[in-house]
Design a protein around this motif. Structure first.
Motif, PDB file in Angstrom:
ATOM      1  N   GLU A 333       0.840  -1.195   0.000  1.00 54.72           N
ATOM      2  CA  GLU A 333       0.000   0.000   0.000  1.00 54.72           C
ATOM      3  C   GLU A 333       0.877   1.246   0.000  1.00 54.72           C
ATOM      4  O   GLU A 333       0.660   2.191  -0.745  1.00 54.72           O
ATOM      5  N   GLN A 334       1.911   1.207   0.841  1.00 53.41           N
ATOM      6  CA  GLN A 334       2.789   2.362   0.996  1.00 53.41           C
ATOM      7  C   GLN A 334       3.501   2.661  -0.318  1.00 53.41           C
ATOM      8  O   GLN A 334       3.611   3.807  -0.735  1.00 53.41           O
ATOM      9  N   LEU A 336       2.525   1.992  -3.360  1.00 55.22           N
ATOM     10  CA  LEU A 336       1.599   2.563  -4.333  1.00 55.22           C
ATOM     11  C   LEU A 336       1.340   4.034  -4.037  1.00 55.22           C
ATOM     12  O   LEU A 336       1.321   4.872  -4.939  1.00 55.22           O
ATOM     13  N   LEU A 337       1.160   4.348  -2.749  1.00 55.86           N
ATOM     14  CA  LEU A 337       0.877   5.730  -2.378  1.00 55.86           C
ATOM     15  C   LEU A 337       2.079   6.620  -2.677  1.00 55.86           C
ATOM     16  O   LEU A 337       1.930   7.743  -3.171  1.00 55.86           O
ATOM     17  N   ASP A 338       3.275   6.075  -2.387  1.00 57.99           N
ATOM     18  CA  ASP A 338       4.487   6.842  -2.656  1.00 57.99           C
ATOM     19  C   ASP A 338       4.599   7.146  -4.144  1.00 57.99           C
ATOM     20  O   ASP A 338       4.935   8.272  -4.542  1.00 57.99           O
TER      21      ASP A 338
ATOM     22  N   THR B   5      -1.771  10.892   1.867  1.00 62.45           N
ATOM     23  CA  THR B   5      -2.360   9.651   2.354  1.00 62.45           C
ATOM     24  C   THR B   5      -3.673   9.889   3.083  1.00 62.45           C
ATOM     25  O   THR B   5      -4.156   9.016   3.763  1.00 62.45           O
ATOM     26  N   LEU B  61      -7.332   1.739  -1.171  1.00 62.99           N
ATOM     27  CA  LEU B  61      -6.168   0.900  -0.851  1.00 62.99           C
ATOM     28  C   LEU B  61      -6.149   0.562   0.638  1.00 62.99           C
ATOM     29  O   LEU B  61      -5.925  -0.592   1.024  1.00 62.99           O
TER      30      LEU B  61
END
Lengths: 353, 330
Positions: A333-334, A336-338, B5, B61
């Motif tokens: 998840e991290q 993809l967000l990055d 986020t 997500l």
């Protein structure tokens, strides 16, 4: 009333041995007599300390002699066993559970020294059906009375215990109905089920389950023995987990089996000796079973750890066997967000230039 | 970690106080999510506010990760707010807004906090009325309350349906559960007509059936919560039931198998509900606090009278609403 001489049945099994070990560590108790048909394994014997072990069968009238000669005032009955695998078949399991309890209670009834009886029972006696209330209270009557296996034995055992209570009203009677046990060490059909590489579930059902940590089970039995808490108590962690949720927290894939095929698959597992699933447990996998533990919390002034925490402890102990690591999901998840942020920063930079 | 986020917060909770607290908690959560174990990274250079779809993607997500790792909370009844708010209810919103154009009245009769029992008429062969009432209270009530409904036994015996019903916050219609929910300060919904109401023929539309055995009234009396009569107009016309395939129903173990002018003749197309115009009216609460609690619940005459009072209120409101309605579809 402070117990002086305590007799623990089923002391060679995991929980029985742990309860006996706890009790012998209490200096206020004069003697702890442990009874079982087989001697405890050597490592357990060390932990049992000053416990006197008597190799006896509670189905045998010999138990009356042990109680009379030992001047036993407190009996902790933990010899109701859950699985036929360890007992040498269902017939012998039923004998140990029902006939054993009858013999033990008969001996207790005859013993003038008796002051307290603590019985380890199970919430399985409530059965499992779609028409059950969300949480069973101790006085709830089951919609579907269990008709086979461990649960049926437990119903019968509780019946005899009630009869004993009527005939010996001077004896403090505590019945603890435990939910399924879980924990890093204990072995039950449920822990074996959760240890399967692919966990089979019943298609279209997702039961709520409630668990009791093994340490809390020991603690509840210790408190019931040392303190006076007459009555029936549900013992289990507050809160519930969904079966699917538990399997995911475990990081294992589940495999839904269509209802009609379930008994076939169950039989397959039983024959292979992997997991022993009785029809009761199959119903449990469809409808689950949860109990209200507020009476225990109020009366004992103590609460077992929540179901989710108990399960977490189990997961931690088995984390080596994760097929799917939850940290992977977090990391993915991290990443993809990055990537998303990088992309935006890049496009912003392009606009600025 | 920049604000990229951000996971959109649902507008929930009572006062602004509670909302602020929750927002703070969410910020903390977010911070934890952003940096699971390492110390917080140095502040990134300011970037443009994330666009709408990015926010949605981030939220999706996070949801996916929670589901995959089992990292969500459920209550004792199996209610899973995470799943309900993100998966189960969103597909119903177009039905509520565009198809039935539901109009709500008297939402201020539903308290913002504490237990209350919403009692409504049941109709429409499929319990869509229950789902629409849930949405009305969640989306349009100022406190955005989840309605915890009491369902028939049948719901909890059916595979697939049973776990979904529980995850959406429903539980079995029995006094133990109703009282536990009400005592816990939940908003509980009950449709006391049951299958008699929902499976009645079209010719008997808007005629209330027997209101069960008054179990809901005794639950309210025991817990001292107000009863809120709720009248739903429009649900009767979504599937006009002109016949009942009784032998098929018996074979399948169902209370009825509806035959409408379009179903089963048009197959799946016949299963599309007619776009009737709906009105959901929440009436004046009937207070039960001062009626005597558990003792009153054991007085059958009082329970019957109160049951009748609720039933009469709903019936008369239904007639009033029907008079006001210009047509079935507009």
């Amino acid at each position: 009333m402070q117990p002086r001489v305590v007799l623990v049945t089923g002391a060679s099994r995991y929980l029985g041995a742990r309860v006996a070990a706890e009790l012998q560590a209490d200096p206020s108790i004069e003697r702890v007599i442990a009874v079982d048909t087989v001697a405890p394994p050597p490592d357990v014997q060390i932990r049992l300390g000053r416990t006197e072990f008597v190799r006896a069968d509670i189905r045998n009238p010999l138990i009356a002699k042990v109680i009379a000669q030992g001047d036993v005032d407190t009996v902790v009955h933990m010899n109701v066993i859950a699985t036929p695998l360890g007992a040498g078949g269902r017939t012998s399991m039923k004998e140990i559970n029902v006939i054993g309890t009858m013999q033990l209670l008969a001996a207790c009834q005859k013993a003038p020294s008796m002051r307290k009886l603590v019985v380890k029972s199970t919430t399985a006696i409530y059965g499992s059906s779609p028409r059950d209330p969300a949480l069973f209270t101790e006085d709830a009557s089951p919609r579907a009375i269990p008709r086979s296996g461990y649960a049926k034995d437990a119903v019968e055992v509780e019946g005899y215990v009630r009869g004993f209570g009527r005939r010996r009203p001077d004896v403090t009677l505590s019945v603890l109905r435990f939910t399924n046990f879980i924990g890093p060490v204990i072995e039950t059909p449920l822990t074996r089920y959760f240890s399967l590489p692919v966990v089979p579930t019943v298609f279209g059902f997702d039961p709520r389950i409630q668990l009791c940590h093994e340490d809390d089970g020991v603690e509840a039995l210790r408190r019931a023995t040392l303190e006076d808490h007459p009555g029936i108590y549900n013992v289990g962690g507050p809160g519930v987990l969904l079966l699917s949720q538990a399997i995911r927290r475990l990081g294992r894939p589940s495999f839904p089996v269509l209802s009609p095929a379930v008994s076939m698959v169950a039989q397959l597992f039983r024959r292979a000796g992997v997991v022993d699933f009785s029809p009761e447990q199959m119903r449990y996998l469809e409808h689950g079973r949860c109990a209200d533990v507020s009476r225990l919390t109020n009366e004992f002034g103590w609460s077992p750890r929540p179901t989710a925490h108990a399960f977490e402890d189990f997961v931690r102990a088995r984390s080596g066997s994760h097929l799917f690591n939850p940290e992977l999901a977090v990391a993915a998840e991290q990443r993809l967000l990055d990537a998303l942020v990088r992309r935006r920063t890049a496009s912003d930079g392009a606009v600025g230039a | 970690m920049p604000e990229a986020t951000v996971i959109p917060l649902e507008p929930r909770g009572g006062g602004s106080d509670a909302r602020a607290r929750r927002a703070a908690q969410a910020r903390r959560d977010r911070a934890e999510e952003a940096a699971p174990s390492e110390p917080a990274p140095p502040p990134a250079p300011p970037v443009a506010a994330p666009s709408d779809w990015e926010r949605k993607l981030a939220g999706g997500l996070a949801f996916l990760r929670r589901r995959l790792t089992g990292d969500y909370e459920i209550d004792d009844f199996g209610f899973d707010p995470d799943l309900t708010d993100h998966v189960l209810l969103p597909p119903l919103r177009p039905l509520y807004d565009k198809w039935f154009r539901v109009e709500t009245r008297g939402l201020d009769n539903v308290p913002d906090v504490g237990g209350a029992l919403v009692v409504a008429n049941h109709s429409g062969t499929v319990p869509i009325d229950a789902l629409m009432t849930t949405l009305a209270l969640l989306d349009h009530h100022p406190a955005h309350r989840h309605l915890r409904m009491l369902g028939a036994d049948l719901v909890f015996t059916l595979p697939v349906v049973a776990p979904l019903a529980r995850k959406a916050g429903n539980t079995l219609a029995c006094n133990a559960d109703a009282e536990r929910l009400l005592a816990g300060g939940e908003l509980v919904g009950v449709w006391p007509e049951g299958f008699k109401g929902i499976g009645k023929p079209f010719s008997e539309r808007y005629k209330l059936q027997r209101f069960g055995r008054g179990g809901f009234v005794s639950a309210a009396l025991r817990t001292g919560v107000p009863i809120i009569p709720c009248s739903i107009v429009g649900a009767e016309e979504i599937y006009p039931m002109i016949g009942n395939a009784k032998s098929l129903a018996r074979l399948l173990g169902l209370p009825y198998v509806p035959i409408t002018p379009f179903f089963p003749w048009l197959g799946a197309l016949g299963a599309v509900p007619l776009p009737s115009k709906w009105i959901i009216e929440f009436g004046e609460p009937i207070e039960t606090k001062d009626l005597g609690g558990a003792a009153a619940a054991d007085d059958p005459m009082l329970v019957f009278n109160l049951t009748d009072q609720v039933r009469e209120t709903i019936q008369s409101t239904l007639y009033t609403l029907l008079m006001q309605r210009r047509s079935v579809f507009f």
